[in-house]
Design an enzyme around this catalytic site. Sequence first.
Site, short mmCIF file in Angstrom:
data_model
loop_
_atom_site.label_atom_id
_atom_site.label_comp_id
_atom_site.label_asym_id
_atom_site.label_seq_id
_atom_site.Cartn_x
_atom_site.Cartn_y
_atom_site.Cartn_z
N THR A 134 0.81 -1.21 0.00
CA THR A 134 0.00 0.00 0.00
C THR A 134 0.85 1.27 0.00
O THR A 134 1.99 1.25 0.48
CB THR A 134 -0.89 -0.02 1.27
OG1 THR A 134 -1.49 1.25 1.44
CG2 THR A 134 -0.08 -0.33 2.52
N ASP A 135 0.25 2.35 -0.46
CA ASP A 135 0.95 3.64 -0.39
C ASP A 135 1.02 4.17 1.05
O ASP A 135 1.77 5.10 1.34
CB ASP A 135 0.29 4.68 -1.31
CG ASP A 135 -1.17 4.96 -0.98
OD1 ASP A 135 -1.72 4.33 -0.07
OD2 ASP A 135 -1.76 5.85 -1.64
N GLU A 136 0.23 3.56 1.94
CA GLU A 136 0.18 4.07 3.33
C GLU A 136 1.50 3.88 4.07
O GLU A 136 1.72 4.51 5.10
CB GLU A 136 -0.96 3.40 4.10
CG GLU A 136 -2.31 3.71 3.51
CD GLU A 136 -3.48 3.50 4.44
OE1 GLU A 136 -3.27 3.33 5.66
OE2 GLU A 136 -4.62 3.51 3.95
N TYR A 171 -1.99 -0.67 10.98
CA TYR A 171 -2.12 -1.32 9.66
C TYR A 171 -0.91 -1.00 8.78
O TYR A 171 -0.23 -1.90 8.29
CB TYR A 171 -3.41 -0.89 8.95
CG TYR A 171 -3.41 -1.17 7.46
CD1 TYR A 171 -3.44 -2.48 6.99
CD2 TYR A 171 -3.33 -0.13 6.52
CE1 TYR A 171 -3.41 -2.75 5.63
CE2 TYR A 171 -3.29 -0.39 5.16
CZ TYR A 171 -3.33 -1.71 4.71
OH TYR A 171 -3.29 -1.97 3.37
N LYS A 203 2.15 -3.38 7.33
CA LYS A 203 2.44 -3.54 5.91
C LYS A 203 3.89 -3.13 5.60
O LYS A 203 4.57 -3.77 4.80
CB LYS A 203 1.47 -2.72 5.06
CG LYS A 203 0.04 -3.22 5.03
CD LYS A 203 -0.15 -4.60 4.43
CE LYS A 203 0.08 -4.66 2.94
NZ LYS A 203 -0.29 -6.00 2.37
P1 NAD Z 1 -9.65 -7.46 2.02
O1 NAD Z 1 -9.70 -7.19 3.49
O2 NAD Z 1 -10.85 -7.21 1.20
O3 NAD Z 1 -9.24 -8.98 1.77
C1 NAD Z 1 -8.24 -9.62 2.50
C2 NAD Z 1 -8.38 -11.13 2.25
O4 NAD Z 1 -7.33 -11.78 2.97
C3 NAD Z 1 -9.69 -11.70 2.76
O5 NAD Z 1 -10.23 -12.59 1.81
C4 NAD Z 1 -9.30 -12.44 4.03
O6 NAD Z 1 -10.14 -13.56 4.33
C5 NAD Z 1 -7.89 -12.88 3.69
N1 NAD Z 1 -7.07 -13.12 4.88
C6 NAD Z 1 -6.92 -12.31 5.95
N2 NAD Z 1 -6.12 -12.88 6.86
C7 NAD Z 1 -5.71 -14.06 6.33
C8 NAD Z 1 -4.85 -15.09 6.78
N3 NAD Z 1 -4.24 -15.04 7.96
N4 NAD Z 1 -4.66 -16.16 5.97
C9 NAD Z 1 -5.27 -16.24 4.76
N5 NAD Z 1 -6.10 -15.31 4.30
C10 NAD Z 1 -6.32 -14.22 5.06
O7 NAD Z 1 -8.40 -6.64 1.49
P2 NAD Z 1 -8.18 -5.92 0.08
O8 NAD Z 1 -8.70 -4.55 0.14
O9 NAD Z 1 -8.61 -6.84 -0.99
O10 NAD Z 1 -6.58 -5.82 0.09
C11 NAD Z 1 -5.78 -6.87 -0.42
C12 NAD Z 1 -4.32 -6.49 -0.31
O11 NAD Z 1 -4.09 -5.28 -1.03
C13 NAD Z 1 -3.86 -6.21 1.12
O12 NAD Z 1 -2.57 -6.73 1.27
C14 NAD Z 1 -3.85 -4.69 1.22
O13 NAD Z 1 -2.88 -4.26 2.15
C15 NAD Z 1 -3.48 -4.31 -0.19
N6 NAD Z 1 -3.95 -2.99 -0.66
C16 NAD Z 1 -5.28 -2.66 -0.54
C17 NAD Z 1 -5.73 -1.43 -1.04
C18 NAD Z 1 -7.18 -1.02 -0.96
O14 NAD Z 1 -7.50 0.12 -1.29
N7 NAD Z 1 -8.10 -1.90 -0.54
C19 NAD Z 1 -4.81 -0.55 -1.64
C20 NAD Z 1 -3.46 -0.92 -1.71
C21 NAD Z 1 -3.06 -2.15 -1.24
O1 DAU Z 2 -4.16 3.88 0.41
C1 DAU Z 2 -4.36 2.49 0.32
C2 DAU Z 2 -5.19 2.03 1.47
O2 DAU Z 2 -6.52 2.49 1.24
C3 DAU Z 2 -5.19 0.52 1.67
O3 DAU Z 2 -3.89 0.11 1.99
C4 DAU Z 2 -6.15 0.10 2.77
O4 DAU Z 2 -6.20 -1.31 2.86
C5 DAU Z 2 -7.52 0.63 2.44
O5 DAU Z 2 -8.42 0.32 3.48
C6 DAU Z 2 -7.47 2.14 2.20
O6 DAU Z 2 -7.19 2.84 3.44
P1 DAU Z 2 -7.95 4.20 3.85
O7 DAU Z 2 -7.89 4.33 5.30
O8 DAU Z 2 -7.48 5.33 3.02
O9 DAU Z 2 -9.44 3.81 3.34
P2 DAU Z 2 -10.88 4.00 3.97
O10 DAU Z 2 -11.86 3.62 2.93
O11 DAU Z 2 -11.01 3.37 5.31
O12 DAU Z 2 -10.94 5.57 4.17
C7 DAU Z 2 -10.78 6.47 3.08
C8 DAU Z 2 -10.84 7.88 3.63
O13 DAU Z 2 -12.19 8.13 4.08
C9 DAU Z 2 -9.96 8.11 4.85
O14 DAU Z 2 -9.45 9.44 4.80
C10 DAU Z 2 -10.91 7.97 6.04
C11 DAU Z 2 -12.22 8.45 5.47
N1 DAU Z 2 -13.44 7.79 6.03
C12 DAU Z 2 -13.49 6.45 6.09
C13 DAU Z 2 -14.61 5.80 6.57
C14 DAU Z 2 -14.67 4.30 6.65
C15 DAU Z 2 -14.51 8.58 6.41
O15 DAU Z 2 -14.47 9.82 6.34
N2 DAU Z 2 -15.62 7.95 6.90
C16 DAU Z 2 -15.73 6.59 7.01
O16 DAU Z 2 -16.76 6.08 7.49
#
Ligand code: NAD
Ligand code: DAU
Length: 378
Positions: A155-157, A180, A184
């Site tokens: 992630t970019d975080e 988190y 990562k």
């Molecule tokens: P998600 O939470 O939707 O899915 C995570 C999956 O991993 C789920 O299916 C869960 O059951 C599985 N999992 C969790 N713990 C596990 C374990 N111990 N063993 C096996 N499986 C397990 O997450 P996502 O949003 O699809 O993110 C996927 C990946 O991409 C993550 O590594 C996250 O850090 C990264 N990522 C997400 C975003 C985003 O915006 N969602 C952006 C950048 C990177």
């Molecule tokens: O940047 C990549 C990341 O983006 C991933 O690594 C994470 O897995 C993914 O969850 C996401 O993280 P964020 O914290 O940025 O996403 P989230 O959707 O939780 O929140 C997006 C923005 O919105 C953040 O500034 C918090 C705000 N927010 C979030 C929720 C859930 C609100 O204002 N209200 C809300 O109820």
Amino acid sequence: MQNRSAHQNVKLFLGESRCQKGIFMKNMLVTGGCGFIGSNFIRYILSESDFKGRIINVDKLTYAGNPENLAVIDKNFPDRYYFIKADICDRQAMAMVFEKYGIDSVCHFAAESHVDRSIAKPDAFIKTNINGTFNLLELARFHKDEIILFHHVSTDEVYGSIDDGGYFTEETPYHPNSPYSASKAASDHLVRAYGTTYGIPVTISNCSNNYGPYQFPEKLIPLILLNALEGKSLPVYGDGLNIRDWLYVKDHCKAIWTIMKNGKRGETYNIGGRCEMCNIDVVKIICNIIDKMMPEPGKQPRRNLIVFVKDRPGHDQRYAIDFSKLQKELGWVPDESFETGIRKTIRWYLDNKEWIERVKSGEYVSWIKKHYNFLKTV
Ligand code: NAD
Ligand code: DAU
């Protein structure tokens, strides 16, 4: 884990996919494939990409994992898609997967992914994101002769918050601010170290915020979308001016596959949408589109449901990705704009009400109740 020859006997693959230097990926372990991005990736790679091998999807099925996301794939690709319910922290179970399926490549998505949950209870984040990744790396080390690539999805975080108008590049120092992102960051360091120390061919991608079909409705976009459809309050943290760089999930999947095939081993690639928006604007756009798609004559515009709520502790102000390395070296750019991507996303949620109902399990309800307990309408 001792019998290394077992997997060498597994020759049941239908095809292979060329990556660097004419090497082919035949048996790809995808971890976390039942989650949001993982399921989109498996759908893309089996249905639309030039990958010709088998996908072995290992998922623990936490609250965020839903095998229903891949029901069609399960049906359509009986010889190329395998699902195993297992925890990546379980070394023995994972060793058996490597042996049985002759794993030669890994695309590692499995993680605890929600920042707010990491703040409420970090334990599972440390365990899965750090120890789980370590486990997989140890297995890759044990199978070093067979492993063509270990791709780590990050992630970019990890870079922290960039408030000065600049951009995260691959050289930006790590500065994670939540449990988190810290977990990562730790996993990224481990992957890179295993590449350097043990010579395992690794690539890492650091991507910005994704949105699209199958996203669990705890994250901003699906949460706002579903609440807006149900006439519930739309919780915006703080002043709503935090900025995220949004990317349609399929574009992320295409970027990952591009890196897996052609990325330089040992390298990191940033992935982003070139689409910076502050949260309040994202929420208002969603409201406006839904008002047009699902007009409710006589009712107030949905943006009137917006409620500014207590801010997230340590809330990163701005994420902004510079993905010029990926663009210049590998030719990737996103296909979707926010305008086209968000419309597709809203359409998908409108057309998949059964999925939404099933996802709203007891765990989802209890998280919403606990986390948003100040909002009577939620
Ligand atoms: P998600 O939470 O939707 O899915 C995570 C999956 O991993 C789920 O299916 C869960 O059951 C599985 N999992 C969790 N713990 C596990 C374990 N111990 N063993 C096996 N499986 C397990 O997450 P996502 O949003 O699809 O993110 C996927 C990946 O991409 C993550 O590594 C996250 O850090 C990264 N990522 C997400 C975003 C985003 O915006 N969602 C952006 C950048 C990177
Ligand atoms: O940047 C990549 C990341 O983006 C991933 O690594 C994470 O897995 C993914 O969850 C996401 O993280 P964020 O914290 O940025 O996403 P989230 O959707 O939780 O929140 C997006 C923005 O919105 C953040 O500034 C918090 C705000 N927010 C979030 C929720 C859930 C609100 O204002 N209200 C809300 O109820």
